[in-house]
Write an enzyme that holds these catalytic residues in place. Sequence first.
Site, PDB file in Angstrom:
ATOM      1  N   GLY A  81       0.809  -1.076   0.016  1.00  0.00           N
ATOM      2  CA  GLY A  81      -0.015  -0.088  -0.064  1.00  0.00           C
ATOM      3  C   GLY A  81       0.888   1.238  -0.162  1.00  0.00           C
ATOM      4  O   GLY A  81       1.979   1.327   0.393  1.00  0.00           O
ATOM      5  N   ARG A 145       1.121  -5.865  -5.124  1.00  0.00           N
ATOM      6  CA  ARG A 145       1.161  -6.928  -3.950  1.00  0.00           C
ATOM      7  C   ARG A 145       1.551  -8.142  -4.353  1.00  0.00           C
ATOM      8  O   ARG A 145       1.358  -9.047  -3.396  1.00  0.00           O
ATOM      9  CB  ARG A 145      -0.203  -6.791  -3.074  1.00  0.00           C
ATOM     10  CG  ARG A 145      -0.524  -5.354  -2.591  1.00  0.00           C
ATOM     11  CD  ARG A 145      -1.662  -5.658  -1.407  1.00  0.00           C
ATOM     12  NE  ARG A 145      -2.146  -4.458  -0.820  1.00  0.00           N
ATOM     13  CZ  ARG A 145      -1.739  -4.007   0.178  1.00  0.00           C
ATOM     14  NH1 ARG A 145      -0.358  -4.606   0.864  1.00  0.00           N
ATOM     15  NH2 ARG A 145      -2.133  -2.839   0.753  1.00  0.00           N
ATOM     16  N   ASP A 175       5.729  -5.305   6.431  1.00  0.00           N
ATOM     17  CA  ASP A 175       6.210  -6.434   7.175  1.00  0.00           C
ATOM     18  C   ASP A 175       6.179  -7.508   6.170  1.00  0.00           C
ATOM     19  O   ASP A 175       7.148  -8.215   6.042  1.00  0.00           O
ATOM     20  CB  ASP A 175       5.362  -6.710   8.265  1.00  0.00           C
ATOM     21  CG  ASP A 175       3.850  -6.636   7.957  1.00  0.00           C
ATOM     22  OD1 ASP A 175       3.399  -6.088   7.047  1.00  0.00           O
ATOM     23  OD2 ASP A 175       3.130  -7.517   9.014  1.00  0.00           O
ATOM     24  N   ASP A 176       5.000  -7.832   5.224  1.00  0.00           N
ATOM     25  CA  ASP A 176       4.986  -8.782   4.372  1.00  0.00           C
ATOM     26  C   ASP A 176       6.225  -8.465   3.306  1.00  0.00           C
ATOM     27  O   ASP A 176       6.823  -9.591   2.984  1.00  0.00           O
ATOM     28  CB  ASP A 176       3.768  -9.072   3.703  1.00  0.00           C
ATOM     29  CG  ASP A 176       2.696  -9.649   4.947  1.00  0.00           C
ATOM     30  OD1 ASP A 176       3.183 -10.280   5.703  1.00  0.00           O
ATOM     31  OD2 ASP A 176       1.554  -8.929   4.549  1.00  0.00           O
ATOM     32  N   LYS A 202       8.138   0.694   5.639  1.00  0.00           N
ATOM     33  CA  LYS A 202       6.992   1.544   5.147  1.00  0.00           C
ATOM     34  C   LYS A 202       5.758   0.881   5.462  1.00  0.00           C
ATOM     35  O   LYS A 202       5.535  -0.378   5.438  1.00  0.00           O
ATOM     36  CB  LYS A 202       7.108   1.459   3.359  1.00  0.00           C
ATOM     37  CG  LYS A 202       6.110   1.960   2.816  1.00  0.00           C
ATOM     38  CD  LYS A 202       5.215   1.124   1.896  1.00  0.00           C
ATOM     39  CE  LYS A 202       4.532  -0.116   2.607  1.00  0.00           C
ATOM     40  NZ  LYS A 202       3.383  -0.877   1.688  1.00  0.00           N
ATOM     41  N   THR A 203       5.167   1.847   5.895  1.00  0.00           N
ATOM     42  CA  THR A 203       3.631   1.457   6.217  1.00  0.00           C
ATOM     43  C   THR A 203       2.819   2.659   7.032  1.00  0.00           C
ATOM     44  O   THR A 203       3.261   2.737   8.014  1.00  0.00           O
ATOM     45  CB  THR A 203       3.032   0.068   6.559  1.00  0.00           C
ATOM     46  OG1 THR A 203       1.791  -0.191   6.743  1.00  0.00           O
ATOM     47  CG2 THR A 203       3.673  -0.251   8.046  1.00  0.00           C
ATOM     48  N   ASP A 205       0.268   2.133   8.475  1.00  0.00           N
ATOM     49  CA  ASP A 205      -0.210   1.105   9.625  1.00  0.00           C
ATOM     50  C   ASP A 205       0.462   1.451  11.028  1.00  0.00           C
ATOM     51  O   ASP A 205       0.218   1.365  11.941  1.00  0.00           O
ATOM     52  CB  ASP A 205      -0.130  -0.208   9.295  1.00  0.00           C
ATOM     53  CG  ASP A 205      -1.471  -0.392   8.137  1.00  0.00           C
ATOM     54  OD1 ASP A 205      -2.048   0.445   7.623  1.00  0.00           O
ATOM     55  OD2 ASP A 205      -1.199  -1.516   7.581  1.00  0.00           O
ATOM     56  N   LYS A 242     -26.264  17.185  16.318  1.00  0.00           N
ATOM     57  CA  LYS A 242     -27.352  16.153  15.847  1.00  0.00           C
ATOM     58  C   LYS A 242     -26.995  15.075  15.343  1.00  0.00           C
ATOM     59  O   LYS A 242     -27.778  14.138  15.099  1.00  0.00           O
ATOM     60  CB  LYS A 242     -28.472  16.950  14.970  1.00  0.00           C
ATOM     61  CG  LYS A 242     -27.975  17.242  13.536  1.00  0.00           C
ATOM     62  CD  LYS A 242     -28.826  17.774  12.500  1.00  0.00           C
ATOM     63  CE  LYS A 242     -28.352  18.152  11.094  1.00  0.00           C
ATOM     64  NZ  LYS A 242     -29.294  18.801  10.166  1.00  0.00           N
ATOM     65  N   MET A 250      -8.005   3.182   8.786  1.00  0.00           N
ATOM     66  CA  MET A 250      -7.208   1.891   8.317  1.00  0.00           C
ATOM     67  C   MET A 250      -6.128   1.864   9.463  1.00  0.00           C
ATOM     68  O   MET A 250      -6.018   2.385  10.426  1.00  0.00           O
ATOM     69  CB  MET A 250      -6.181   2.611   7.013  1.00  0.00           C
ATOM     70  CG  MET A 250      -7.065   2.091   5.823  1.00  0.00           C
ATOM     71  SD  MET A 250      -5.967   2.421   4.289  1.00  0.00           S
ATOM     72  CE  MET A 250      -6.976   1.758   3.164  1.00  0.00           C
TER      73      MET A 250
HETATM   74  P1  FBP Z   1       0.557  -1.827   3.796  1.00  0.00           P
HETATM   75  O1  FBP Z   1       0.454  -2.966   4.792  1.00  0.00           O
HETATM   76  O2  FBP Z   1       1.052  -2.550   2.305  1.00  0.00           O
HETATM   77  O3  FBP Z   1       1.493  -0.789   3.788  1.00  0.00           O
HETATM   78  O4  FBP Z   1      -0.868  -1.339   3.263  1.00  0.00           O
HETATM   79  C1  FBP Z   1      -1.545  -0.650   4.281  1.00  0.00           C
HETATM   80  C2  FBP Z   1      -2.916  -0.497   3.966  1.00  0.00           C
HETATM   81  O5  FBP Z   1      -3.372   0.918   3.803  1.00  0.00           O
HETATM   82  C3  FBP Z   1      -3.735  -1.015   5.242  1.00  0.00           C
HETATM   83  O6  FBP Z   1      -4.066  -0.198   6.189  1.00  0.00           O
HETATM   84  C4  FBP Z   1      -5.158  -1.380   4.476  1.00  0.00           C
HETATM   85  O7  FBP Z   1      -5.832  -2.287   5.074  1.00  0.00           O
HETATM   86  C5  FBP Z   1      -4.555  -1.834   3.166  1.00  0.00           C
HETATM   87  O8  FBP Z   1      -3.465  -1.363   2.837  1.00  0.00           O
HETATM   88  C6  FBP Z   1      -5.718  -1.641   1.946  1.00  0.00           C
HETATM   89  O9  FBP Z   1      -4.787  -2.477   0.816  1.00  0.00           O
HETATM   90  P2  FBP Z   1      -5.404  -2.224  -0.566  1.00  0.00           P
HETATM   91  O10 FBP Z   1      -4.519  -0.842  -0.929  1.00  0.00           O
HETATM   92  O11 FBP Z   1      -5.024  -3.407  -1.458  1.00  0.00           O
HETATM   93  O12 FBP Z   1      -6.839  -1.777  -0.700  1.00  0.00           O
END
Ligand code: FBP
Length: 551
Positions: A81, A145, A175-176, A202-203, A205, A242, A250
Amino acid sequence: METSPLQIARYKYQPKLPKILQNDISQVCVSYGRETESVSDQDKIRALFPNTYGMKEISFINAPSTATKRKLTVAVILSGGQAPGGHNVITGLYDALKKAGRDNILLGFKGGPSGLLEDSYVEFTDDFIDAYRNTGGFDIIGSGRTKLETVEQFQVVAEVAKRHSIDAIVIIGGDDSNTNAAVLAEYFAAQKLPVQVIGCPKTIDGDLKNDVIETSFGFDTACKTYSELIGNIERDANSAKKYWHFIKVMGRSASHIALECALECQPNICLVGEEVEAKKQGLSEIVGHIADVVAQRAADGNNFGVAIIPEGLIEFIPEVKGLIGELNELLAKEAGAYAALEGFTTQAGFITSRLSAASAAVFNSLPVDIQKQLLMDRDPHGNVQVSRIETEKLLISMTATELAKRKAAGTYSGKFNALGHFFGYEGRCAFPSNFDADYCYSLGYNAFLLIANGLTGYMSVVNGLSKGPAAWNAGGIPITKMMNVERRHGEDKPVIRKALVELDGKPFTYFASKRAQWERETCYTFPGAIQYYGPEEVCDITTRTLALEQA
Ligand code: FBP
């Protein structure tokens, strides 16, 4: 290319490097630290990585370099991502390579790991690189991916590396992807092929971290982008008085993003998946708590509020976790038979007949949309695509049902009008904050030094991040140090252990000490938009998470 005024201004921004990396490259030397062990399953990981297990942590110091000077061709890919700052990792790597020798070459393989398999690449030049400095996104070469994991794939990568005389591959990923980087490094080492592999953390998350890697890049900018939006929604909620806003953010399994946004915005509710798991809170308990907060605020005349929900929450709710575990095994083992079925009713029947009685009951209790989302394809790494499960809508509907019951029983008399939001893609390609621009540039620059010093199977590390960039340290950590064995696609696999929110860590304990007040009162804070120019205390601040962790 058409450009915006901010983009033009950002091209000129010169990212800051740690002091050690400001030295002439000939004056940066490797210093070896301790030998490393994997975080757990040491015997299994050692057996799987005989050539790259146990290597020493390294840091860079100011002394004459011991690296052998040679012409280098380096390949780089962006994987997974998008995360703000990816372009700067590449520009930092490019600048360091060219500083070391104008004839050094940087090749960008397109579309993620598949670019390496398809030999689809671009050779970077000054003009090409300059158009992406300090910009968000991964569009410089694209991302993907595809999982690099089979020997056949490694052989193709080895051929591509040989064809272009590639000395090293830099994998910018989560991580992956970095797990794959470690496996590829081990393959090259075992085959005695002279190709080094270096990872970059990178991420958005924030779950790729440990005692040495303090944060993954992109977390800072993404959280600041979501926090701006959440702050705006809080002001809207407090103006109109209201609506309840249920905002899913994410983050995959980890709740780091939700927690950081809560620290920034002080919403009425922020659920934390890791706490739900630790306290074994079922769906009805979670909904009961949300309804209590709504009712309490209603009793005070406040029929509005803001709740933040981590996208991975669903995986932590004990009964749903059990269900997801069974579904993962089932969908991996019976993929062919399942794919041949037509129509959701038939698919659901096939699934429930193979689940344990408890999981079948949970599956049947969920709305059909959520059932369908739980059965969607896993990502190439075997993860449930939590971003596509509408947990915010599930919680809104269950809370409404619970409040209706209370109304019928005469214990609640408020109004509950709720709106759902999902913030994810909005934050992944923002212009990197100054922090991410500097951090990413430094990670890329540092990756070059790891390569120049002949290292492989290492992740680029820049730390000491709560201080200004000049005081940051630079070095590398063997990727195998971060690994353990986990169940993926129905099999045991070596993977980098995800860093989840620690319930005894400072960010969570601070939040926990405040949340009762935030639930009852309206304590919203409004972080506003990311600022790129202006006073340092506004433009260069890091996340609350990092500040609390390093306080
Ligand atoms: P990475 O783990 O590859 O950095 O991706 C993060 C992320 O944005 C997550 O927060 C989210 O669940 C996922 O990618 C969404 O994946 P996609 O871009 O394939 O819809």
